[in-house]
Design an enzyme around this catalytic site. Structure first.
Site, mmCIF file in Angstrom:
data_model
loop_
_atom_site.group_PDB
_atom_site.id
_atom_site.type_symbol
_atom_site.label_atom_id
_atom_site.label_comp_id
_atom_site.label_asym_id
_atom_site.label_seq_id
_atom_site.Cartn_x
_atom_site.Cartn_y
_atom_site.Cartn_z
ATOM 1 N N CYS A 1 9.468 -19.203 48.383
ATOM 2 C CA CYS A 1 8.307 -19.558 49.198
ATOM 3 C C CYS A 1 8.433 -20.946 49.800
ATOM 4 O O CYS A 1 9.392 -21.657 49.563
ATOM 5 C CB CYS A 1 7.069 -19.510 48.331
ATOM 6 S SG CYS A 1 6.970 -18.003 47.358
ATOM 7 N N GLY B 1 8.468 -17.551 53.940
ATOM 8 C CA GLY B 1 7.631 -16.494 53.409
ATOM 9 C C GLY B 1 6.581 -16.072 54.404
ATOM 10 O O GLY B 1 5.906 -16.914 54.981
ATOM 11 N N ASN C 1 7.339 -22.514 44.396
ATOM 12 C CA ASN C 1 8.508 -21.943 45.055
ATOM 13 C C ASN C 1 9.597 -21.795 44.003
ATOM 14 O O ASN C 1 9.968 -22.781 43.385
ATOM 15 C CB ASN C 1 8.970 -22.862 46.192
ATOM 16 C CG ASN C 1 10.294 -22.441 46.827
ATOM 17 O OD1 ASN C 1 10.954 -23.247 47.457
ATOM 18 N ND2 ASN C 1 10.679 -21.195 46.676
ATOM 19 N N GLY C 2 10.073 -20.562 43.816
ATOM 20 C CA GLY C 2 11.099 -20.316 42.815
ATOM 21 C C GLY C 2 10.722 -19.142 41.938
ATOM 22 O O GLY C 2 9.830 -18.363 42.287
ATOM 23 N N CYS D 1 20.305 -24.299 45.277
ATOM 24 C CA CYS D 1 20.724 -22.969 45.729
ATOM 25 C C CYS D 1 21.649 -23.119 46.935
ATOM 26 O O CYS D 1 21.254 -23.634 47.976
ATOM 27 C CB CYS D 1 19.492 -22.155 46.128
ATOM 28 S SG CYS D 1 19.887 -20.640 47.026
ATOM 29 N N TYR E 1 21.813 -19.530 54.413
ATOM 30 C CA TYR E 1 20.889 -18.632 55.078
ATOM 31 C C TYR E 1 19.445 -19.111 55.100
ATOM 32 O O TYR E 1 18.776 -19.021 56.119
ATOM 33 C CB TYR E 1 20.948 -17.248 54.400
ATOM 34 C CG TYR E 1 19.796 -16.357 54.769
ATOM 35 C CD1 TYR E 1 19.766 -15.725 56.013
ATOM 36 C CD2 TYR E 1 18.711 -16.179 53.910
ATOM 37 C CE1 TYR E 1 18.696 -14.936 56.382
ATOM 38 C CE2 TYR E 1 17.636 -15.380 54.275
ATOM 39 C CZ TYR E 1 17.638 -14.774 55.504
ATOM 40 O OH TYR E 1 16.577 -14.004 55.862
ATOM 41 N N SER F 1 20.719 -15.731 62.107
ATOM 42 C CA SER F 1 21.397 -16.450 61.031
ATOM 43 C C SER F 1 22.897 -16.631 61.251
ATOM 44 O O SER F 1 23.493 -17.553 60.722
ATOM 45 C CB SER F 1 21.149 -15.720 59.713
ATOM 46 O OG SER F 1 21.483 -14.349 59.853
ATOM 47 N N ASP G 1 26.011 -14.611 58.345
ATOM 48 C CA ASP G 1 26.016 -15.536 57.206
ATOM 49 C C ASP G 1 26.318 -14.833 55.882
ATOM 50 O O ASP G 1 26.914 -15.411 54.988
ATOM 51 C CB ASP G 1 24.671 -16.256 57.108
ATOM 52 C CG ASP G 1 23.540 -15.275 56.874
ATOM 53 O OD1 ASP G 1 23.159 -14.576 57.817
ATOM 54 O OD2 ASP G 1 23.063 -15.174 55.745
ATOM 55 N N CYS H 1 20.062 -12.463 42.266
ATOM 56 C CA CYS H 1 19.485 -13.793 42.092
ATOM 57 C C CYS H 1 18.229 -13.682 41.235
ATOM 58 O O CYS H 1 17.397 -12.820 41.474
ATOM 59 C CB CYS H 1 19.132 -14.385 43.446
ATOM 60 S SG CYS H 1 18.239 -15.947 43.310
ATOM 61 N N CYS I 1 24.977 -15.905 42.419
ATOM 62 C CA CYS I 1 25.062 -14.612 43.091
ATOM 63 C C CYS I 1 26.488 -14.320 43.573
ATOM 64 O O CYS I 1 26.816 -13.185 43.904
ATOM 65 C CB CYS I 1 24.069 -14.554 44.246
ATOM 66 S SG CYS I 1 24.192 -15.964 45.356
HETATM 67 P P1 5GP Z 1 22.499 -6.352 55.035
HETATM 68 O O1 5GP Z 1 23.644 -5.915 55.906
HETATM 69 O O2 5GP Z 1 22.946 -6.791 53.699
HETATM 70 O O3 5GP Z 1 21.453 -5.272 54.974
HETATM 71 O O4 5GP Z 1 21.773 -7.579 55.737
HETATM 72 C C1 5GP Z 1 22.471 -8.775 55.930
HETATM 73 C C2 5GP Z 1 21.543 -9.727 56.647
HETATM 74 O O5 5GP Z 1 20.424 -10.031 55.806
HETATM 75 C C3 5GP Z 1 22.191 -11.057 56.983
HETATM 76 O O6 5GP Z 1 22.127 -11.196 58.394
HETATM 77 C C4 5GP Z 1 21.285 -12.100 56.329
HETATM 78 O O7 5GP Z 1 21.058 -13.131 57.258
HETATM 79 C C5 5GP Z 1 20.001 -11.367 56.017
HETATM 80 N N1 5GP Z 1 19.172 -11.761 54.854
HETATM 81 C C6 5GP Z 1 17.831 -11.485 54.791
HETATM 82 N N2 5GP Z 1 17.294 -11.961 53.669
HETATM 83 C C7 5GP Z 1 18.275 -12.549 52.951
HETATM 84 C C8 5GP Z 1 18.314 -13.236 51.678
HETATM 85 O O8 5GP Z 1 17.311 -13.408 50.992
HETATM 86 N N3 5GP Z 1 19.515 -13.701 51.280
HETATM 87 C C9 5GP Z 1 20.625 -13.530 52.030
HETATM 88 N N4 5GP Z 1 21.783 -14.004 51.572
HETATM 89 N N5 5GP Z 1 20.627 -12.902 53.235
HETATM 90 C C10 5GP Z 1 19.480 -12.409 53.703
HETATM 91 FE FE1 SF4 Z 2 20.736 -19.273 45.448
HETATM 92 FE FE2 SF4 Z 2 22.423 -17.339 44.747
HETATM 93 FE FE3 SF4 Z 2 21.693 -19.204 42.962
HETATM 94 FE FE4 SF4 Z 2 19.923 -17.387 43.813
HETATM 95 S S1 SF4 Z 2 21.788 -17.003 42.619
HETATM 96 S S2 SF4 Z 2 19.586 -19.594 43.566
HETATM 97 S S3 SF4 Z 2 20.556 -17.095 45.977
HETATM 98 S S4 SF4 Z 2 22.893 -19.517 44.865
HETATM 99 MG MG MG Z 3 20.839 -12.374 59.495
#
Ligand code: 5GP
Ligand code: SF4
Ligand code: MG
Length: 510
Positions: A14, A41, A115-116, A256, A262, A303, A366, A402, A456
């Site tokens: 958040c 959020g 947040n967290g 993080c 992202y 992104s 990303d 995560c 992660c």
């Molecule tokens: P996927 O192909 O896994 O369905 O979607 C990938 C996309 O999800 C990426 O473009 C990324 O920017 C976006 N994305 C949305 N929410 C998150 C999140 O909470 N963590 C990460 N790492 N990527 C996210």
């Molecule tokens: Fe960030 Fe990944 Fe750690 Fe979650 S597990 S706090 S998304 S680095």
């Molecule tokens: Mg994206």
């Protein structure tokens, strides 16, 4: 927040904001602050304010601009305020989980925004004697523990909240950047690992706390410093007082890493580094590591665009746009039928055929989490006549769930959990696929010696995950395609989709 109905799976990353500024319109400033944090959020928004006598909370489901108008804000004005925007994906999206949470204990009223995600909510609920299932979130659990401590020691309404916090904070395990207030002070707290950001700003005639620095810019505050992992700051008419409620040996900075990859706004500064520049450098590293003959480098909006810029510059391949994103699509959009659902990704992204047909593309994003959006996007590029698709991802394979405030699903939903790169490549239907290795990613961030959470990516969790929180979440691994309906969930997963137009414009103008 952890929800009783989802086995402790985290949902939240958040945005929090707080201001202490007698003589200023604090509710309006908080509105601007949480508006600047809307990307963190989009599910619910709330503000608590105090005029020194009364603490009032207004919160509701929806975007900041839907929840507040001039009338609500005028009614909220006072000397100090806190605000919150809540992130959640599918499932328990309900009013009772919106924040700030409010409690009235003896002579003390307080409000809390978080947040967290805590990993020991079940233990906290049990030790507080709360019946299983009666506590709906980790934030509730914190409020309960703080209330109890105030009840036990709180004869002095002035000092009750800071004293109660110092006492109970060490009981909380996991990720928590908090803003808390009573009738006359705001308080900021960062957990001993500092998983989520929190910074301090100076306002003419006051002080501000915010998840990210652009919220300071928005209200005209100057960045002072980041709140340190394991630090608590109390802000009132006497100024800012810092203390360290946690044992020294628990303090171990682990911001993080995905805030850089992202989550954070590109105009944010974290660890003293600009996030956009870090993302461009990630793309530069990718170009060195995984070069390919191509006609066009494109980013997946929004992104993937900074890293695509970096890739293009370093490789000498022209940068261009291959996908147009609908800026006005909200992530809470509800598809009326299965047929409509499969159009989900198409609603969000539409190919620019003229740039794609017959071209060899480098497509930069990303991260890949579930892989559903990415696969659908690749299919669209093929339909538009792409000659070759070379996918480049500016982070390592996302293999572990995560528990510290991002909802990335259970292990069984993560595309890379148990698949080789070649299997992922075939599943996505791309010609080549390359991920940025962890050491290159950390180097691109450019904060030598700074500590990061990488759980992660590596499975090394800085705060151990108790069996009850990990149950059903850490198990399994994706080895095959998900069921078709999750194509739509994938489309709605990108939380940047709900960013408001003016914020989107801010992102574009970097
Ligand atoms: P996927 O192909 O896994 O369905 O979607 C990938 C996309 O999800 C990426 O473009 C990324 O920017 C976006 N994305 C949305 N929410 C998150 C999140 O909470 N963590 C990460 N790492 N990527 C996210
Ligand atoms: Fe960030 Fe990944 Fe750690 Fe979650 S597990 S706090 S998304 S680095
Ligand atoms: Mg994206």
């Amino acid at each position: 927040m952890t929800h009783a109905d989802n086995g402790g799976k985290p949902r939240e990353a958040c945005g929090v904001f707080a201001v202490f500024a007698p003589d200023k319109p604090v509710a309006h400033l908080t509105y601007l602050g949480i508006y600047a944090l809307q990307h963190r959020g989009q599910e619910s928004a709330g503000i608590a304010a105090s005029d020194g006598e009364h603490l009032t909370v207004v919160k509701d489901m929806g975007l900041v601009s839907n929840v507040f108008d001039d009338r609500t804000l005028v009614a909220l004005d006072g000397d100090l305020a806190i605000g919150h925007t809540r992130y959640s994906t599918t499932g328990s999206s309900m009013w009772k989980n919106s924040q700030p949470v409010f409690r009235d204990v003896g002579h003390t009223q307080f409000a809390l925004a978080h947040n967290g995600n805590l990993v020991n909510t079940a233990e906290l609920a049990r030790d507080a004697g709360v019946l299983p299932g009666a506590m709906s979130s980790d934030t509730d659990a914190m409020a309960e523990w703080i209330s109890r401590a105030i009840g036990e020691h709180g004869s002095d309404p002035e000092g009750a909240l800071p004293a109660a916090l110092s006492e109970v904070l060490p009981r909380f395990d996991g990720a928590f950047s908090l803003v808390v207030m009573d009738r006359s002070r705001i308080i900021g707290v960062r957990d001993p690992h500092g998983f989520r950001p929190l910074c301090l700003g100076r306002l003419d005639g006051g002080w501000v706390l915010a998840s990210e620095t652009p919220a300071l810019d928005t209200v005209g505050a100057h960045f002072v410093r980041e709140i340190e992992p394991g630090e608590m700051v109390v802000i009132d008419g006497a100024g800012v007082r810092s203390s360290r409620p946690f044992a020294d040996d628990r303090v171990d900075p682990r911001l993080c890493l995905f805030e850089f990859v992202y989550f954070a706004r590109p105009d944010s500064e974290l660890y003293g580094r600009n996030v956009h520049q870090a993302r461009v450098r990630m793309g530069e590293h990718l170009a060195h590591q995984a070069p390919v003959e191509a006609d066009l480098v494109m980013g997946v909006p929004e992104s993937g665009i900074p890293a695509a810029e970096g890739y293009a510059r370093t490789s000498g391949t022209p940068f261009g746009h291959g996908l147009v994103k609908n800026r006005y699509i909200g992530r809470t959009f509800i598809a009326p039928s299965q047929e409509m659902r499969s159009l989900g990704v198409r609603m969000k992204l539409n190919p620019l055929k003229e740039n794609i047909a017959g071209r060899r593309l480098v497509v930069v994003d990303d991260s890949i989490v579930r892989g559903t959006t990415t696969r659908k996007m690749v299919e669209m590029l093929r339909e538009s006549g792409a000659a070759e698709i070379h996918m480049r991802i500016s982070s390592p394979p996302y293999r572990w769930p995560c528990f510290y405030g991002m909802d990335t699903g259970s292990r069984s939903e993560l595309l890379a959990a148990d698949m080789e790169i070649s299997e992922i490549r075939d599943y996505l239907g791309v010609d080549t696929l390359s991920y940025l290795p962890l050491d290159a990613l950390v180097e691109a961030v450019g904060a030598p010696g700074a500590g990061f959470c990488t759980a992660c990516l590596t499975g090394e969790y800085p705060v151990p995950i108790p069996p009850e929180a990990g149950k059903g979440v850490l198990e399994g691994g994706r080895t095959s395609a998900p069921e078709p309906q999750s194509l739509f969930q994938g489309a709605m997963f990108d939380s940047t989709a709900g960013v408001m137009p003016s914020e989107e414009a801010a992102r574009d103008s970097r």
